[in-house]
Design an enzyme around this catalytic site. Sequence first.
Site, PDB file in Angstrom:
ATOM      1  NE  ARG A 166      61.329  43.751  70.639  1.00 21.18           N
ATOM      2  CZ  ARG A 166      62.134  43.245  71.571  1.00 21.18           C
ATOM      3  NH1 ARG A 166      62.317  41.933  71.642  1.00 21.18           N
ATOM      4  NH2 ARG A 166      62.740  44.034  72.415  1.00 21.18           N
ATOM      5  CG  ASP A 195      59.485  44.882  73.256  1.00 20.56           C
ATOM      6  OD1 ASP A 195      60.144  45.939  73.311  1.00 20.56           O
ATOM      7  OD2 ASP A 195      59.844  43.828  73.804  1.00 20.56           O
ATOM      8  CG  HIS A 265      61.002  46.794  76.419  1.00 23.36           C
ATOM      9  ND1 HIS A 265      61.817  46.866  75.312  1.00 23.36           N
ATOM     10  CD2 HIS A 265      61.776  46.261  77.404  1.00 23.36           C
ATOM     11  CE1 HIS A 265      63.017  46.387  75.603  1.00 23.36           C
ATOM     12  NE2 HIS A 265      63.023  46.017  76.870  1.00 23.36           N
ATOM     13  CD  GLU A 329      66.677  45.089  77.738  1.00 19.68           C
ATOM     14  OE1 GLU A 329      67.733  44.529  77.432  1.00 19.68           O
ATOM     15  OE2 GLU A 329      65.715  45.203  76.939  1.00 19.68           O
TER      16      GLU A 329
END
Length: 765
Positions: A166, A195, A265, A329
């Site tokens: 990130r 990611d 991701h 996720e």
Amino acid sequence: MFKTISSAIVLSVAGLMTVAAPSWAQAPSLIPAPAAATPAEGVFRLDAATVVRIPPGDEEAARAAAYFTDLIRRTRGLELAVSAEPGAGIVFERNEGGAEDAYGLAVGPRGATIAASDFGGLLYGGVSLWQLATAGAGQGAVEIAATTIEDAPRFGWRGLMLDSARHFQSIDMVRDLIDVMATHKLNVLHWHLTDDQAWRLEINAYPRLTEVGAWRQQAGAAGFDEQGEPLLYGGFYTQDQVREVVAYAAALNITVVPEIEMPGHALAAVVAYPELGSVEDLPDAVFTDWGVFPWLFNIEDGTFAFLETVLDEVMALFPSEYIHIGGDEAVKDQWEANARIQARMVELGVADESELQSWFVRRIERHLNANGRRLIGWDEILEGGLAPNATVMSWRGIDGAIEAARMGHDTVLTPAPVLYFDHRQSNSPDESPGRGAVISTRDVYAFDPAPDALTEDQLDHILGVQGNVWTEHIRTEERLWDKLFPRMAAVAELAWSPPHANDWASFAARLPDQLDRYEALGVTHATIWLEPMLSLDLADDGIAVSLSNELDAGEIRYTTDGNALSPDAAVFTDALTVQPGATFRAQSWLNGEPIGRAREWTVSARDAVTRTSHQLGQCVGGLVLALEDDAPRGPDTDERAVLVTDILNPCWVYEAAPLDGVTMVTAHVGQHPFNYQVGAARDSVPLHPMATPHGELEIRLDSCEGPLIGALSLAPAVDNDGITVLTGEITPQDGRHDLCLRFTRDSVDPIWAVERITLGGRERP
């Protein structure tokens, strides 16, 4: 490598503890606390003439001794000689049959001996001796109280996860972090390298992963230069850099576990190589958004060839037993909508998309197992059936760990929010950006890594504990350090020390020495959570003042007469009343000494009726973040305001606002881009109807359904990326009432936010 110490060792160490210190409050000033410590008579003087002695030809002892002498040089300024000749001084020696990473340390008037059977034990024995030598700030020679320590780790996995996807960290920062990890006896660096927002690892077979996937434009005003041209942000680690990091870590007994996210991701990868995606309509650049994205790898044989090639290069770089494949996720919408994937599911006999993810993970696991490695993933890999040899990293609380352990699978505990260090550490307005919930060092220390729901046999499957630092909202390395320490010191004690050593009062008593060590090593660390926070309110005969901190130990001392703080200063117990213009000074004290910064305020009536977003309540509290404003506060500063905002319902409550005589309000407001992938939640964000073309900040009485008593036009703020000051009248009221503060708007983007609000209409000294 990552198993817990044996029951026999636990029992023997527990037995030693019964004759060690009568209270953990008197334990040696070590973090993590040792399993057993027995004080002895006399002191050992460590000075420049002290010689460090190692067995001839023992390369590991030489490395452990070199690390010890380097720590002493950096913190006490002493240059110690190392010799393979026998004699007095500090002796590193081998013993037989010790547990992994265990050591014995004996300090007496003639010197100190560190004995261990492996490199980890020698290294950590040296770390403990260094900590004893730095139990008190200062340079030069030091006297160390005689003591005997027998120590071994509770868990084999004592980890920290670094998110470099990130926001990107320099190689120097990663190396420095590894160095500080070793001083805490931590032994796993879980490196989150890929990611949706970036792919940070150079892969020779697929150069576009970093040529394209490692770069993005920042959201909002930060994504443009002064001329309005787009700015690219990013970076990646070359394979040579990774080899350097892995070798540096290994030299400090730290294993680097890489994470390559799949099947979700995956946006950065599928932007670089669109044939890997599950839909035809793909973005042409890496997104600036945060949140949970829908892009998944497809299940074509070519995609598995890609992933296996990537993993082959990863395994060549990282010799760790474990390879982390993410697995969290993974929104299955694209798989559900893809006819080819649905047909393939029928061929495979897979009942649903959760089982398809399990099939995906099992296929990847076979490749890793065939290369002598083990798969670890986030607890979502339990859904649809767990791969045969997989290890589960439990982040959605501890339920995933409990389920895995009951199934006979190993697990690592790293539950959100308590071990997620992107959270704020206090409600102070000086706190840096992060997630909204406050997780203090005290909160971390209170976590129990041995769930009651598990039997003794099942508890053997808990490999250890790990703290995670996600960096969506941590854009600088200084802030990253601040988020990590000293909370990682609490994780270190949870992971290393036996359960009977868990004692917050003892840990807090040892913490000042640890903070001094950070200062000596140049390690940026949080102090805001230690420091007094001031709360003001109007009182009948002045201003009511309250003080608090997140330390939950020691006391807060204060003066109101302008005098300096001292051990004789008053101790804050209950709210007190002062007059406007009073100079209020306060500082936290622990063990009879000040800790953290001293704070000073000149108290005013205006401040007593001002509430920052950190002090205001949230109307709902759905997804609360402490967000940095989109632009600096002014042309001559880089400082940006931090606004606490529920991005799914931007709405604040000024509780029990004193409204007698109030006829106006002043609000400082900012705006953020809505750069969040939150699925259906975005569609449920309330949009309140606007009365004017640009919208308003509404002020409603008693509740958000109560009467509208004021509305401040947003027109002055629309074209300002920074903080705008709005002033307007409100309908006069009597007494105290809750005020609901919310914005009218016709779109979720931008997110309007209150930075502070002040009641007006009377003299405010």
